[in-house]
Write an enzyme that holds these catalytic residues in place. Structure first.
Site, mmCIF file in Angstrom:
data_model
loop_
_atom_site.group_PDB
_atom_site.id
_atom_site.type_symbol
_atom_site.label_atom_id
_atom_site.label_comp_id
_atom_site.label_asym_id
_atom_site.label_seq_id
_atom_site.Cartn_x
_atom_site.Cartn_y
_atom_site.Cartn_z
ATOM 1 N N CYS A 1 -12.443 3.566 14.323
ATOM 2 C CA CYS A 1 -13.208 3.056 15.464
ATOM 3 C C CYS A 1 -14.234 2.004 15.035
ATOM 4 O O CYS A 1 -14.983 2.207 14.097
ATOM 5 C CB CYS A 1 -13.910 4.174 16.218
ATOM 6 S SG CYS A 1 -12.816 5.355 17.004
ATOM 7 N N ARG B 1 -10.332 -0.750 9.495
ATOM 8 C CA ARG B 1 -10.778 0.630 9.674
ATOM 9 C C ARG B 1 -9.707 1.522 10.290
ATOM 10 O O ARG B 1 -9.813 2.739 10.242
ATOM 11 C CB ARG B 1 -12.035 0.651 10.565
ATOM 12 C CG ARG B 1 -13.223 -0.030 9.941
ATOM 13 C CD ARG B 1 -14.342 -0.223 10.947
ATOM 14 N NE ARG B 1 -14.974 1.030 11.313
ATOM 15 C CZ ARG B 1 -16.055 1.536 10.730
ATOM 16 N NH1 ARG B 1 -16.601 0.884 9.720
ATOM 17 N NH2 ARG B 1 -16.581 2.666 11.137
ATOM 18 N N TRP C 1 -9.652 4.594 17.661
ATOM 19 C CA TRP C 1 -8.696 5.447 16.968
ATOM 20 C C TRP C 1 -8.657 6.753 17.747
ATOM 21 O O TRP C 1 -9.650 7.465 17.829
ATOM 22 C CB TRP C 1 -9.155 5.672 15.524
ATOM 23 C CG TRP C 1 -8.161 6.346 14.641
ATOM 24 C CD1 TRP C 1 -7.028 5.799 14.102
ATOM 25 C CD2 TRP C 1 -8.238 7.686 14.126
ATOM 26 N NE1 TRP C 1 -6.398 6.722 13.308
ATOM 27 C CE2 TRP C 1 -7.111 7.882 13.305
ATOM 28 C CE3 TRP C 1 -9.138 8.733 14.298
ATOM 29 C CZ2 TRP C 1 -6.869 9.082 12.644
ATOM 30 C CZ3 TRP C 1 -8.896 9.929 13.641
ATOM 31 C CH2 TRP C 1 -7.777 10.091 12.820
ATOM 32 N N ASN D 1 -18.293 5.598 19.007
ATOM 33 C CA ASN D 1 -17.618 6.134 17.823
ATOM 34 C C ASN D 1 -18.060 7.577 17.652
ATOM 35 O O ASN D 1 -19.247 7.885 17.812
ATOM 36 C CB ASN D 1 -18.003 5.358 16.561
ATOM 37 C CG ASN D 1 -17.386 3.982 16.514
ATOM 38 O OD1 ASN D 1 -16.584 3.616 17.369
ATOM 39 N ND2 ASN D 1 -17.769 3.206 15.504
ATOM 40 N N GLY D 2 -17.146 8.464 17.281
ATOM 41 C CA GLY D 2 -17.523 9.855 17.036
ATOM 42 C C GLY D 2 -16.837 10.804 17.997
ATOM 43 O O GLY D 2 -15.877 10.443 18.697
ATOM 44 N N GLU E 1 -2.722 11.924 -6.439
ATOM 45 C CA GLU E 1 -3.125 10.643 -5.861
ATOM 46 C C GLU E 1 -1.909 9.740 -5.643
ATOM 47 O O GLU E 1 -1.803 9.046 -4.635
ATOM 48 C CB GLU E 1 -4.156 9.961 -6.766
ATOM 49 C CG GLU E 1 -4.593 8.583 -6.327
ATOM 50 C CD GLU E 1 -5.288 8.546 -4.971
ATOM 51 O OE1 GLU E 1 -5.437 7.432 -4.426
ATOM 52 O OE2 GLU E 1 -5.659 9.616 -4.432
ATOM 53 N N LYS F 1 -0.693 8.243 -2.031
ATOM 54 C CA LYS F 1 -0.491 6.818 -1.761
ATOM 55 C C LYS F 1 0.890 6.566 -1.159
ATOM 56 O O LYS F 1 1.053 5.786 -0.223
ATOM 57 C CB LYS F 1 -0.652 5.997 -3.050
ATOM 58 C CG LYS F 1 -2.074 5.852 -3.513
ATOM 59 C CD LYS F 1 -2.869 4.979 -2.574
ATOM 60 C CE LYS F 1 -4.335 5.282 -2.642
ATOM 61 N NZ LYS F 1 -4.755 6.531 -2.019
ATOM 62 N N GLU G 1 1.004 7.828 2.410
ATOM 63 C CA GLU G 1 0.101 7.081 3.294
ATOM 64 C C GLU G 1 0.734 5.799 3.815
ATOM 65 O O GLU G 1 0.620 5.483 4.999
ATOM 66 C CB GLU G 1 -1.194 6.713 2.556
ATOM 67 C CG GLU G 1 -2.230 7.808 2.487
ATOM 68 C CD GLU G 1 -3.492 7.346 1.784
ATOM 69 O OE1 GLU G 1 -4.577 7.708 2.243
ATOM 70 O OE2 GLU G 1 -3.392 6.623 0.765
ATOM 71 N N HIS H 1 8.379 27.602 -10.578
ATOM 72 C CA HIS H 1 7.786 28.526 -9.619
ATOM 73 C C HIS H 1 7.976 28.055 -8.173
ATOM 74 O O HIS H 1 7.178 28.381 -7.303
ATOM 75 C CB HIS H 1 6.301 28.725 -9.926
ATOM 76 C CG HIS H 1 6.061 29.333 -11.270
ATOM 77 N ND1 HIS H 1 6.164 30.680 -11.508
ATOM 78 C CD2 HIS H 1 5.747 28.759 -12.460
ATOM 79 C CE1 HIS H 1 5.907 30.929 -12.786
ATOM 80 N NE2 HIS H 1 5.645 29.771 -13.383
ATOM 81 N N LYS I 1 -9.745 3.836 7.777
ATOM 82 C CA LYS I 1 -10.374 3.575 6.485
ATOM 83 C C LYS I 1 -11.562 4.497 6.238
ATOM 84 O O LYS I 1 -11.697 5.094 5.183
ATOM 85 C CB LYS I 1 -10.836 2.109 6.417
ATOM 86 C CG LYS I 1 -11.449 1.713 5.088
ATOM 87 C CD LYS I 1 -10.452 1.852 3.962
ATOM 88 C CE LYS I 1 -11.033 1.509 2.613
ATOM 89 N NZ LYS I 1 -10.093 1.820 1.529
#
Length: 611
Positions: free
Chosen positions: A2, A27, A75, A100-101, A484, A488, A491, A507, A606
């Site tokens: 947002c 963002r 968003w 925003n929020g 990580e 990536k 994402e 396992h 973001k």
């Protein structure tokens, strides 16, 4: 997540608002809108689902001009990404709000407002704010005083911008848990959720603090703190290069930011190393005294920053001899915590505005930790301002949603922290520290060597062209690096990817391995290498396709179903930083091959400033 832009001026501000939204596209968002008070004195808006370019087209087809206005990229949280749910939201023809929020008590407020006769046109939590304000103005004539009354009824997080057709001389703002910044001009002033949105019109900024309410006019700015008292916030002149927001010769911001890592790591190290030691005062004037008392470390972070913290746990326990716990911020803040004596509470965040990490920090201050330390990329962020100690990474502006250079500079910062704690407490030998300081000085060169394998990794990415699943393996401090790498890939390419410690294959994960499941492994030349090789044989025995990023001294070679990329040799402690590079490149080239939106992947933002 947002974006907000607002302006009050003597000129037409439509181009300023639109350019501000374009600068906030990094963002993450799914709709965009703008509301302006026209010269005829009426509030009008345009809203569109999708990119800001769609809003731009709408404004070309149906132009709007005005000297007071607000704009927003949304968003979706409450309500689907539709035009009717896009901001700005109106109450009648008088008021417009962007937000925003998340307003946690919106359902209760919605019920009360419906009973008063208000009709809701959207499914958002934001619409309750504008109707509450409209109702308050029936008994409180002044818009600023009405906003002060309304925010007392809101539970949750918000960054608000408000304009009124009946009071056309002002733009109002309120902040609680969601960042806002005022841009200062000559005979005009601006508002945004990120100063980047306003860099085309000013380089002077005033950052609102938690609980602030601001009244922004063309020729003045007034701010009231949470307690209702008038305050003056410091004006900061922003000197960062505007070039940071341009892709330059690169196809995507992400690729540009991957290739910037040698230089930003170099900047993060500058001024923090002597000939053979880390300069502890880089963490603040009280750092040496506080570090000497540290007996435990608690790290809290989210997403990529959490993975950085997991790597740091290996370093802290092995090099500094300090017990370390690492926890996801969204879990930490909602459980009862037993605080060990003399524990340093460390938060990690790229933006410094991550909602869960900020909430965890504020909770920690009530729990009796020895001190708080923020490792962050934004010096004026809430996280930095509210922490006792700080180490600023020098990654510069990171536009791509998938974090790259922010992650490697966080790792560098955490290694500096480890060496500083070991130095002050006497648990790290001077010889080992000097050796690692020397290795850190050479790190940018090693990262450059890894980036030189760009074409090799691009070719490897073709193995993923028809794949929907992947497995990432690592041992020791390389396990978080594997996590990580998997993050990536999922994402930006939307391929399902999981990470496991290589020793855990038997396992459970081994059941998934076949010719359609590429297995990516990082293999530095360390004490666990031979065990890792055995784990990889288990994969090959089941027909799995192996992609191995291996130390050039690890004596691993290509074979049927095995693709080895030789990495430059590096000290084992620094290996997690180096081996991150090819995994970033791999995810990038797979995403390009898949044709996804690399810099703005679907459903992601973001800066996650809501829960």
């Amino acid at each position: 997540m947002c974006g907000i832009v607002g302006a009050v001026a003597e000129r037409n501000i439509t181009p300023i608002l639109l350019e501000g939204l374009k600068r906030l596209e990094y963002r993450g968002y799914d709709s965009a809108g703008v509301a302006l008070l026209t010269d005829a004195g009426s509030l009008e808006r345009r809203r569109r689902v999708g990119k800001v370019s769609e809003l731009d087209k709408a404004l070309t087809e149906q132009p709007l001009a005005g000297r007071l206005g607000i704009a927003h990229t949304r968003w979706a949280t409450h309500g689907a990404p539709t035009e009717v749910n896009a901001h700005p939201h109106f109450s009648g023809t008088e008021l417009a709000v962007v937000h925003n929020g998340i307003i946690e008590n919106h359902e209760e407020l919605r019920g009360e407002l419906k009973a008063l006769g208000y009709v809701f046109s959207s499914a958002t939590d934001t619409e309750v704010i504008v109707h509450l304000l409209h109702h308050q103005l029936k008994t409180t004539a002044d818009l600023t005083e009405a906003l002060k009354a309304v925010v007392k009824q809101l539970h949750g997080a918000y960054g608000l911008a408000v304009i009124s057709a009946k009071q056309p001389d002002r733009l109002l703002a309120a902040r609680s848990g969601s960042p806002l910044v005022i841009g200062l001009g000559l005979g005009e002033n601006f508002l945004a959720s990120d100063q980047l949105a306003l860099r085309q019109v000013t380089d002077r900024f005033m950052y609102l603090e938690e609980g602030d309410i601001a009244e922004i006019r063309r020729d003045q700015v007034q701010i009231w703190a949470k307690d209702g008292q008038a305050v003056v916030r410091e004006t900061v002149q922003y000197h960062d290069s505007a070039e940071a927001a341009e892709k330059g010769e690169y196809r995507h911001y992400m690729l540009k930011e991957i290739h910037e890592q040698p230089s930003v790591v170099q900047r993060t190290l500058e001024g923090r190393l002597s000939s053979d030691q880390v300069l502890v005062q880089a963490f603040g004037p009280q750092a040496a005294e506080l570090f000497a008392r540290v007996r435990n470390v608690q790290i809290v972070a989210c997403g990529t920053s959490y993975h950085a913290g997991m790597v740091a746990r290996y370093w802290l326990e092995e090099l500094a001899g300090i017990p370390c716990q690492v926890e996801v911020a969204s879990e930490f803040r909602y459980r009862k915590v037993v605080v060990q004596a003399d524990t340093l509470f460390v938060t990690i965040s790229q933006s410094g505005e991550t909602a869960d990490t900020l909430a965890a920090l504020r909770n920690a201050k009530e729990l009796g930790y020895l001190a708080t330390l923020a490792i962050c990329n934004v010096g004026i962020s809430s996280l930095v301002r509210e922490s006792d100690l700080t180490l600023l990474t020098q990654a510069g502006r990171e536009i791509g949603v998938a974090s790259t250079k922010a992650f490697t500079t966080q790792l560098v910062g955490l290694l500096l922290l480890t060496l500083s704690l070991g130095q002050v407490r006497g648990s790290l030998s001077k010889q080992v520290e000097a050796e690692l300081v020397d290795e850190l000085r050479r790190l940018p060169i090693r990262l450059g060597e890894a980036l030189a394998m760009d074409a090799v990794v691009e070719k490897i990415s073709e193995l993923f062209s028809d794949k929907n699943h992947s497995l990432f393996l690592g041992r020791g401090a390389q396990y978080p690096v594997a996590m990580e790498g998997a993050l990536k890939l999922k994402e930006i390419s939307y391929i399902h990817a999981e990470a496991y410690p290589a020793g855990e294959l038997k396992h459970g994960p081994l059941a998934l391995v076949d010719n359609d499941m590429p297995v990516v492994t990082v293999a530095p030349n360390n004490d666990l290498l031979e065990k890792l090789k055995s784990n990889l044989q288990e994969v090959r025995a089941r027909g799995g396709q192996l992609i191995v990023f291996a130390d050039e001294q690890a004596a691993m070679s290509n074979g049927e179903g095995t693709h080895v990329v030789n990495m430059p040799h590096i000290h084992d402690v620094l290996a997690p930083i180096l081996y991150t590079i090819p995994l970033q490149l791999l995810s990038y080239y797979v995403a390009v091959l898949k044709g996804t939106d690399v810099d703005q992947p679907r459903n992601l933002a973001k800066s996650v400033t809501v829960e």
